[in-house]
Design a protein around this motif. Structure first.
Motif, mmCIF file in Angstrom:
data_model
loop_
_atom_site.group_PDB
_atom_site.id
_atom_site.type_symbol
_atom_site.label_atom_id
_atom_site.label_comp_id
_atom_site.label_asym_id
_atom_site.label_seq_id
_atom_site.Cartn_x
_atom_site.Cartn_y
_atom_site.Cartn_z
ATOM 1 N N SER A 39 -10.169 -3.679 2.516
ATOM 2 C CA SER A 39 -9.591 -2.395 1.641
ATOM 3 C C SER A 39 -8.261 -2.917 1.673
ATOM 4 O O SER A 39 -7.676 -3.879 2.261
ATOM 5 C CB SER A 39 -9.840 -1.134 2.538
ATOM 6 O OG SER A 39 -8.957 -1.301 3.510
ATOM 7 N N SER A 40 -7.486 -2.126 0.739
ATOM 8 C CA SER A 40 -6.040 -2.304 0.563
ATOM 9 C C SER A 40 -5.298 -2.294 1.685
ATOM 10 O O SER A 40 -4.497 -2.923 1.799
ATOM 11 C CB SER A 40 -5.688 -1.537 -0.814
ATOM 12 O OG SER A 40 -4.309 -1.587 -1.032
ATOM 13 N N PRO A 73 -3.936 -13.041 -5.622
ATOM 14 C CA PRO A 73 -4.997 -12.085 -5.937
ATOM 15 C C PRO A 73 -5.520 -11.382 -4.660
ATOM 16 O O PRO A 73 -6.631 -10.622 -4.742
ATOM 17 C CB PRO A 73 -6.067 -13.627 -6.362
ATOM 18 C CG PRO A 73 -5.625 -14.504 -5.542
ATOM 19 C CD PRO A 73 -4.156 -14.399 -5.413
ATOM 20 N N ARG A 74 -4.720 -11.407 -3.447
ATOM 21 C CA ARG A 74 -5.165 -10.444 -2.571
ATOM 22 C C ARG A 74 -6.391 -10.734 -2.106
ATOM 23 O O ARG A 74 -7.358 -9.886 -1.763
ATOM 24 C CB ARG A 74 -4.932 -8.848 -2.671
ATOM 25 C CG ARG A 74 -3.434 -8.695 -3.226
ATOM 26 C CD ARG A 74 -3.424 -7.292 -3.642
ATOM 27 N NE ARG A 74 -3.755 -6.116 -2.813
ATOM 28 C CZ ARG A 74 -2.733 -5.752 -1.871
ATOM 29 N NH1 ARG A 74 -1.666 -6.118 -1.739
ATOM 30 N NH2 ARG A 74 -3.433 -4.810 -0.922
ATOM 31 N N PRO A 87 5.144 3.998 -4.355
ATOM 32 C CA PRO A 87 4.721 3.117 -3.481
ATOM 33 C C PRO A 87 4.964 1.800 -3.938
ATOM 34 O O PRO A 87 4.530 1.491 -5.127
ATOM 35 C CB PRO A 87 3.457 3.639 -3.240
ATOM 36 C CG PRO A 87 2.880 4.320 -4.349
ATOM 37 C CD PRO A 87 3.955 4.720 -4.791
ATOM 38 N N VAL A 88 5.172 0.671 -2.774
ATOM 39 C CA VAL A 88 5.240 -0.517 -3.295
ATOM 40 C C VAL A 88 4.344 -1.471 -2.629
ATOM 41 O O VAL A 88 4.148 -1.259 -1.215
ATOM 42 C CB VAL A 88 6.656 -1.093 -2.821
ATOM 43 C CG1 VAL A 88 6.905 -2.539 -3.266
ATOM 44 C CG2 VAL A 88 7.913 -0.158 -3.738
ATOM 45 N N PRO A 89 3.800 -2.380 -3.105
ATOM 46 C CA PRO A 89 2.805 -3.120 -2.273
ATOM 47 C C PRO A 89 3.555 -3.991 -1.462
ATOM 48 O O PRO A 89 4.647 -4.461 -1.574
ATOM 49 C CB PRO A 89 2.428 -4.082 -3.693
ATOM 50 C CG PRO A 89 2.359 -3.508 -4.754
ATOM 51 C CD PRO A 89 3.644 -2.578 -4.643
ATOM 52 N N LEU A 91 -3.026 -6.614 7.453
ATOM 53 C CA LEU A 91 -3.227 -8.300 8.089
ATOM 54 C C LEU A 91 -2.029 -9.355 7.524
ATOM 55 O O LEU A 91 -1.592 -9.953 8.138
ATOM 56 C CB LEU A 91 -4.498 -8.859 7.471
ATOM 57 C CG LEU A 91 -4.953 -10.278 7.526
ATOM 58 C CD1 LEU A 91 -4.992 -10.491 9.157
ATOM 59 C CD2 LEU A 91 -6.168 -10.726 6.816
ATOM 60 N N VAL A 92 -1.494 -8.763 6.480
ATOM 61 C CA VAL A 92 -0.261 -9.598 5.880
ATOM 62 C C VAL A 92 0.794 -9.379 6.654
ATOM 63 O O VAL A 92 1.722 -10.413 7.172
ATOM 64 C CB VAL A 92 -0.138 -9.338 4.200
ATOM 65 C CG1 VAL A 92 1.227 -10.132 3.920
ATOM 66 C CG2 VAL A 92 -1.368 -10.067 3.618
#
Length: 249
Positions: free
Chosen positions: A171-172, A158-159, A132-134, A178-179
């Motif tokens: 949460s992640s 820094p998320r 998985p890729v952020p 949101l991004v």
């Protein structure tokens, strides 16, 4: 549950080739999108998580070589390797060598058997792996203002997210959602597009987690979650981020 199928983007100015390859890849267990030039390619890359690009060398406007070089540079800055298979003219050895030097993972001369392309796609995907890729690893920040809740800041490195009342805990999955929305303001994004952008190939068919996360996110950033002004629902379409967004480095 079955893992979501790899998503292939075919970039070729020949409509017949695009349609043929798209149908063939879908028939053999892959998802496929098509683009006729670099501009359309970038639009699709902005709306979906693509796992591999089949890129024709001869394109109108920006050439396949130029696009390959740009994609590879962008992949390095984003710390994500996006596999590329380049389609070249038969016997054009120089272009094939330059394409590989530009960062293409493989090449295939035209004309070709679609089965060979399928085999090469599967081989390149195996080499690329399924990690998985952020959604983003770049620095910078996104700034926006809620109509009824003041100014907000999303810090990508820094998320971290902060609003009028200070930093909020996400949460992640909520942060990635949101991004994905804030990077595409004023655009309707379907659930499938949001799943691609936030989960990639780890997403599951008919996954309703997007609806759950939208509800949770609204409770944290909307002044009135029951009457959302930032993340609006588009009936039959998906969701839209209604604020104007400014990106700063």
């Amino acid at each position: 549950m079955t893992e979501k199928l790899p998503h292939i983007l075919i970039v070729d100015d020949d409509r017949e080739i695009r349609d043929l390859l798209s149908r063939f890849l879908q028939k053999h267990g892959l998802r496929a999108s098509v683009a006729g030039d670099g501009r359309e390619m970038r639009r699709i890359l902005g709306d979906a998580r693509i796992d591999l690009i089949v890129l024709d060398l001869m394109l109108p406007g920006e050439t396949g070589l130029a696009l390959c070089a740009q994609l590879r540079a962008e992949s390095q800055s984003a710390q994500r390797h996006l596999p590329i298979i380049m389609l070249t003219a038969a016997g054009d050895e120089t272009d094939r060598i330059v394409g590989l030097e530009m960062g293409a993972d493989d090449y295939l001369p035209k004309p070709f058997n679609p089965r060979e392309l399928l085999a090469r796609i599967r081989a390149v995907l195996r080499r690329a792996g399924n990690e998985p890729v952020p959604i983003t690893s770049n620095g910078g920040a996104l700034l926006f203002e809620s109509p009824d809740a003041g100014e907000w800041k999303i810090e990508l490195g820094p998320r971290r997210v902060s609003g009028p009342q200070g930093e909020i805990e996400l949460s992640s999955g909520e942060f990635d959602l949101l991004v994905a929305l804030a990077e595409r303001p004023q655009r309707v994004l379907s659930r499938d597009q949001l799943l691609d952008l936030t989960k990639g190939r780890a997403a599951q068919p008919f996954d309703r987690a997007i609806d759950v996360q939208v509800g949770r996110l609204r409770r944290k950033i909307e002044a009135d979650p029951a009457d959302p002004k930032l993340i609006t629902t588009i009936r039959g379409g998906g969701y839209l981020f209604a604020a104007s967004v400014k990106r700063v480095d």
